[in-house]
Design a protein around this motif. Structure first.
Motif, PDB file in Angstrom:
ATOM      1  N   LYS A 119       0.859  -1.195   0.000  1.00  0.00           N
ATOM      2  CA  LYS A 119       0.000   0.000   0.000  1.00  0.00           C
ATOM      3  C   LYS A 119       0.887   1.232   0.000  1.00  0.00           C
ATOM      4  O   LYS A 119       1.792   1.364   0.830  1.00  0.00           O
ATOM      5  CB  LYS A 119      -0.903   0.012   1.225  1.00  0.00           C
ATOM      6  CG  LYS A 119      -1.938  -1.113   1.232  1.00  0.00           C
ATOM      7  CD  LYS A 119      -2.752  -1.094   2.511  1.00  0.00           C
ATOM      8  CE  LYS A 119      -3.517   0.216   2.632  1.00  0.00           C
ATOM      9  NZ  LYS A 119      -4.394   0.214   3.832  1.00  0.00           N
TER      10      LYS A 119
ATOM     11  N   SER B 227      -0.521   4.254   0.122  1.00  0.00           N
ATOM     12  CA  SER B 227      -1.247   5.270   0.921  1.00  0.00           C
ATOM     13  C   SER B 227      -1.194   4.905   2.397  1.00  0.00           C
ATOM     14  O   SER B 227      -1.076   3.730   2.762  1.00  0.00           O
ATOM     15  CB  SER B 227      -2.713   5.361   0.469  1.00  0.00           C
ATOM     16  OG  SER B 227      -3.361   4.109   0.638  1.00  0.00           O
TER      17      SER B 227
ATOM     18  N   TYR C 172       4.286  11.357   2.175  1.00  0.00           N
ATOM     19  CA  TYR C 172       4.902  10.819   0.946  1.00  0.00           C
ATOM     20  C   TYR C 172       6.295  10.246   1.241  1.00  0.00           C
ATOM     21  O   TYR C 172       6.601   9.107   0.890  1.00  0.00           O
ATOM     22  CB  TYR C 172       4.968  11.940  -0.096  1.00  0.00           C
ATOM     23  CG  TYR C 172       5.830  11.629  -1.297  1.00  0.00           C
ATOM     24  CD1 TYR C 172       5.326  10.894  -2.362  1.00  0.00           C
ATOM     25  CD2 TYR C 172       7.147  12.075  -1.363  1.00  0.00           C
ATOM     26  CE1 TYR C 172       6.124  10.603  -3.458  1.00  0.00           C
ATOM     27  CE2 TYR C 172       7.958  11.787  -2.469  1.00  0.00           C
ATOM     28  CZ  TYR C 172       7.436  11.056  -3.508  1.00  0.00           C
ATOM     29  OH  TYR C 172       8.215  10.773  -4.596  1.00  0.00           O
TER      30      TYR C 172
ATOM     31  N   VAL D 124       1.468   6.689  -6.226  1.00  0.00           N
ATOM     32  CA  VAL D 124       0.860   7.585  -5.233  1.00  0.00           C
ATOM     33  C   VAL D 124       0.039   8.671  -5.907  1.00  0.00           C
ATOM     34  O   VAL D 124      -1.050   9.037  -5.431  1.00  0.00           O
ATOM     35  CB  VAL D 124       1.959   8.198  -4.341  1.00  0.00           C
ATOM     36  CG1 VAL D 124       1.392   9.333  -3.497  1.00  0.00           C
ATOM     37  CG2 VAL D 124       2.577   7.135  -3.451  1.00  0.00           C
TER      38      VAL D 124
END
Length: 729
Positions: free
Chosen positions: A549, A551, A569, A625
């Motif tokens: 993932k 996120s 980020y 992303v």
């Protein structure tokens, strides 16, 4: 910075607490290794295993034997024998052409080489006026494998190269052996003695011709003198036969002095007999001298003509042999690529051609001289017949005149004794008969004088021709002696040497390729390792993006409040990038330690892998992303573009214009170049320049993930909303 590190620690803790999570992470690290190592192992040394490719060979060549060179040439057998010892391919020699073709169709053989029946004969047409191209039939199964087609084409090139080399070596060896043998023969005592005898014979011929010329000149003088003598005799006969009026008056008063007249008549009779007998004797002497001169001239001329014809035939034979040698050397020169050797062969061919032309020209001159002597002697013999006939006619005329004189003048003198009146009565008849006899003698003498004068002119002409022939033979003798003194043949023999076979081998392959590798790489697997390593790192980044993932959960974000977008980020990317570094370390270490690829600087090789993994992972992470699944698709598109456009498998100049245009802007390009520099050596600052360009791709990637993060999120949310509205995507 605190939030970034906190987020990284939480990701590490979450994974370490789950066994399944650890197994998956370990799998993510190992996947790029498997991808790289399987490809490197599969292409470690493919061209070193071409000996397993079966290629059928069928030789139906019937060979060729030349009339000029009685040596059988079978290029097909030589090629087949050479291929048997060639280990680059598995050559299977068959006798059935159809069986070989059927094996190619069925896949039993990757290719088949068929040498036709007229192969050697077609190749030997190189030395004829009608050159025919020699073809080898090559059948290949292009469906079997894409690379196998290219490899078997190299096999066909090897066959073609072997045929050309074998043909050149065979023909050159035969030609040089022939030339060497001929030169050896020309250097023997037998040939030297023959040429010395020829030179001596020519010298004797010159002396004989000069002697014949002197005899002909003497004969012409004799004929001219005889003609003058006959002219004088004709004048004397006219004076003797003149009957004027005073003689007639004297006869009318002969009664009183008949005794004196008888004595006078007797004296006149004796004078005329002596003149006639002297003329006949002169004609016999002239005829004997002419026969002797003509017989001598014929004897010398016949001998000279036979010697000239023999010399001309020998020269023609030598000219033909030397010209054949010159043609052979000229053909060999056209097959040679080395300029110095080609110039030497052409120079030798030109020299031999000049000698052949000189021999042919001299032989032609000898034939012309012989023909000229024969023709001149024929004309002289014709004149001889005319002169003999003229002398015979003159002698017959003189004999007739004497007979007329005896039967007329003597009878009349006897009748004069009996009666003067009878003499006086018949005086006119005697005078007319005497005038007629004198006229006959005068005409015969004039005709004979003209014939002898013409014969003298012909003999003078023959004498001049004999002088010209003598001069030409003397000049040829001087040229022959000069040719023997020259070093042309010795120079050619020195060029060929005592080992024509060795020279033939050198001529068949005059240029040897001395490979001097720059930045050498030991094997194909090492050469392909940078490409497959860089490719596996990009694939590993895509796998990370697909399995992990990108996120951060809202629960974890609430723990970090207040937190900024770039912190989220970078915090998640630290774990993402860490896994990418582990992937690069394992792949590069395996390349060096497990496969043993060539690597002059292992630390630089691993450093290049680290930089590439950070750049690739950051690009793929940022695209994912920023654009979600679309970003993953973009990462796959970039992968496909870089596989064909980075020059990893083929030189970029061999690809299409689109790939050549994008080549400098692809990350793969600079990663591969940096690893090549670490493996085989760098040109000046090549390694660091390529590494710096590769690292520079982080700038746009970080800019997209950090600076333009907020607008990109809004755009991405709008795109996702529209895609979800389709109920399909």
């Amino acid at each position: 910075m605190k939030n970034i590190l906190h987020l990284f620690k939480r990701d590490v803790q979450n994974v370490s607490r789950s066994v399944i999570g650890l197994i998956v992470v370990m799998g993510l690290i190992i996947v790029p290794c498997l991808y790289a190592w399987f490809n490197i192992a599969g292409s470690w040394d493919p061209y070193g295993n071409t000996g397993n490719l079966k290629i059928a060979v069928v030789n139906t060549d019937e060979g060729y034997e030349s009339d000029l060179i009685p040596v059988e040439v079978n290029v097909g057998e030589n090629v087949t024998a050479t291929l048997r010892g060639n280990e680059n391919f598995d050559w299977v020699v068959l006798n059935d052409r159809d069986k070989a073709i059927e094996g190619v169709k069925s896949g039993a053989y990757y290719a088949a080489v068929v040498i036709p029946k007229t192969f050697s004969a077609d190749m030997m047409t190189l030395f004829s006026t009608e050159v025919k191209h020699a073809d080898i039939e090559f059948y290949e199964n292009q469906k079997a494998n894409a690379i196998a087609q290219i490899v078997t084409e190299k096999g066909s090139s090897a066959v073609q190269s072997q045929v050309n080399e074998t043909f050149t070596e065979t023909i050159t060896s035969i030609g040089l052996k022939t030339v060497s043998s001929l030169l050896d023969y020309m250097s023997t005592d037998q040939v030297s003695n023959f040429i010395a005898n020829l030179s001596s014979t020519l010298g004797d011929s010159v002396q004989d011709l000069q002697g014949v010329q002197a005899s002909a000149t003497s004969l012409a003088g004799i004929l001219s003198s005889t003609s003058d003598s006959l002219t004088s005799a004709s004048g004397m006969l006219k004076q003797t036969g003149a009957v004027d009026e005073s003689t007639k008056q004297f006869m009318e008063h002969a009664k009183s002095g008949i005794d004196d007249s008888k004595e006078a008549l007797k004296a006149a009779n004796d004078a005329i007999d002596a003149a006639i007998d002297g003329s006949a004797g002169s004609f016999d002497k002239v005829s004997a001298e002419l026969d002797k001169a003509f017989d001598t001239a014929n004897l010398h001329v016949d001998l000279t003509v036979r010697q000239l014809d023999a010399a001309a035939s020998a020269l023609y034979t030598r000219a033909y042999d030397i010209d054949a040698m010159a043609g052979l050397l000229g053909s060999l020169a056209d097959q040679v690529s080395d300029e110095n050797l080609k110039d030497g062969l052409k120079s030798a061919a030109t020299s031999l051609g000049g000698i052949a032309d000189e021999y042919s020209n001299n032989a032609t001159e000898l034939e012309k001289i012989a023909t000229s002597l024969t023709d001149s002697m024929a004309e002289v013999n014709n004149s001889r017949d005319e002169v003999d006939q003229a002398i015979a006619d003159a002698k017959a005329g003189i004999a007739g005149a004497k007979s007329d004189y005896d039967s007329t003048f003597s009878v009349k003198a006897k009748e004069l004794k009996k009666t003067v009146s009878g003499i006086l009565d018949s005086l006119d008849g005697i005078s007319g008969d005497l005038d007629s006899a004198v006229d006959g003698l005068t005409d015969a003498s004039g005709s004979l004088a003209k014939g002898l004068s013409k014969a003298a002119k012909l003999v003078n002409k023959a004498s001049d021709q004999l002088g010209e022939a003598s001069d030409k033979i003397g000049a040829f003798k001087d040229e022959l002696d000069g040719a023997l003194m020259s070093d042309d043949l010795a120079t050619i023999k020195t060029m060929i040497g005592n080992d024509p076979e060795g020279l033939a081998v050198s001529l068949s392959g005059p240029v040897a390729l001395d490979r001097k590798p720059v930045y050498p790489i030991r094997n194909y697997g090492s050469a392909m390792a940078p490409f497959y390593t860089i490719l596996s790192l990009w694939v590993g980044s895509i796998v990370l993006a697909a399995m992990m993932k990108v996120s951060v959960d809202d629960e974890l974000i609430n723990e970090l409040i207040p937190v900024r977008l770039h912190e989220i980020y970078l915090g998640r990317y630290l774990f993402f990038g860490g896994l990418a570094l582990l992937q690069a370390t394992l792949v590069c270490a395996g390349d060096i330690l497990f496969f043993g690829i060539q690597c002059d600087n292992p630390l630089q090789f691993v450093l290049a892998g680290w930089v590439a993994s950070l750049v690739f992972s950051n690009i793929v992470y940022t695209l994912t992303v920023s654009f979600g699944d679309i970003g993953k698709a973009l990462a796959v598109v970039l992968l496909v573009m870089q596989v064909g456009g980075s020059g990893g498998t083929f030189p970029i100049e061999m690809t299409g214009p689109v790939f050549q245009a994008i080549y400098p802007f692809l990350p793969f390009t600079h990663g591969i170049n940096a690893m090549h520099a670490a493996m085989a050596g760098a040109y000046h600052m090549e390694y660091w320049i390529e590494l710096g360009i590769l690292a520079s791709y982080l700038i746009p990637s970080l800019a997209l993930g950090v600076v333009f993060r907020r607008p990109v999120i809004k755009a991405n949310d709008w795109i996702i909303e529209k895609l979800e509205s389709t109920k399909l995507i």
